[in-house]
Design a protein around this motif. Structure first.
Motif, PDB file in Angstrom:
ATOM      1  N   THR A  81       0.854  -1.191   0.000  1.00 54.56           N
ATOM      2  CA  THR A  81       0.000   0.000   0.000  1.00 54.56           C
ATOM      3  C   THR A  81       0.890   1.241   0.000  1.00 54.56           C
ATOM      4  OG1 THR A  81      -1.641  -1.200   1.289  1.00 54.56           O
ATOM      5  CG2 THR A  81      -1.833   1.204   1.237  1.00 54.56           C
ATOM      6  N   GLN A  83       2.178   5.172   0.372  1.00 55.96           N
ATOM      7  CA  GLN A  83       1.992   6.156   1.440  1.00 55.96           C
ATOM      8  C   GLN A  83       0.734   6.983   1.224  1.00 55.96           C
ATOM      9  OE1 GLN A  83       5.627   8.405   1.406  1.00 55.96           O
ATOM     10  NE2 GLN A  83       6.408   7.330   3.201  1.00 55.96           N
ATOM     11  N   LEU A  86      -2.416   5.364   2.724  1.00 58.78           N
ATOM     12  CA  LEU A  86      -2.487   4.991   4.133  1.00 58.78           C
ATOM     13  C   LEU A  86      -3.523   5.867   4.835  1.00 58.78           C
ATOM     14  CD1 LEU A  86       1.271   4.517   5.029  1.00 58.78           C
ATOM     15  CD2 LEU A  86      -0.456   2.746   4.755  1.00 58.78           C
ATOM     16  N   SER A 101       6.363   3.664   7.075  1.00 58.92           N
ATOM     17  CA  SER A 101       6.071   3.874   5.658  1.00 58.92           C
ATOM     18  C   SER A 101       7.208   4.579   4.926  1.00 58.92           C
ATOM     19  CB  SER A 101       4.768   4.659   5.497  1.00 58.92           C
ATOM     20  OG  SER A 101       4.944   5.982   5.953  1.00 58.92           O
TER      21      SER A 101
END
Length: 177
Positions: A81, A83, A86, A101
């Motif tokens: 996933t 950044q 998020l 991250s």
């Protein structure tokens, strides 16, 4: 493992190089001398080994390993996933998630660029190994190696590394939205 569409597309040149290396090795193997080069030094071949499947195809096996590792890296880069996706709300573990991250791609587009750069680096590695096989699979046990051979083997690796570094730097400059 089923690869995503971008990885499958960019993996084709790598697969073609692997097939070409394997077929070339199969054709050349019966014509190889009993001793083949094991190591190239500054003065040419400085170590020899007895011809065997393992010694003759070591560069093909190395390329298979590099292909597996870099393809897995490209696929995992696309599955992480980014950044930008998020969650913004800080859950009890939210701060740790944001801190972790730092090595994530910033956006889906930057993840795709990084994955492509890894697969291009793999293709460049294949080209470099293809050139190296020119020395390994000669039909005579000659210790001399042309002076242009080392730069020719190094140049594709440098080009692939430069592309990967460029993708990473571009990713770091992409703002998280």
């Amino acid at each position: 493992m089923v690869f995503s569409a971008p990885v499958r597309l960019w993996l084709l040149p790598n697969a073609a190089l692997l097939v070409a290396l394997t077929l070339w090795g199969i054709v050349r193997y019966p014509h190889l001398p009993s001793r083949i080069p094991q190591h190239l030094g500054t003065d040419g071949v400085d170590a020899w080994t007895e011809r065997s499947i393992g010694s003759a195809f070591v560069l093909v096996f190395v390329y298979v390993g590099v292909t597996v590792l870099l393809t897995a890296g490209a696929e995992l880069t696309l599955r992480v996933t980014p950044q930008a996706e998020l969650p913004e709300e800080a859950a009890p573990f939210g701060n740790a998630l944001v801190r972790s991250s730092l090595n994530r791609p910033r956006t889906r587009a930057s993840a795709l660029r990084t994955a492509r750069a890894l697969l291009v680096l793999n293709a460049c590695t294949g080209v470099s190994l293809l050139i190296s096989c020119g020395v390994l699979w000669r039909s005579t046990a000659d210790p001399a190696v042309p002076g242009w051979m080392f730069p020719a083997m190094l140049l594709p690796l440098l080009a692939g590394t430069a592309g990967t570094v460029t993708a990473a730097v571009r990713d770091r400059r992409t703002p998280v939205k």
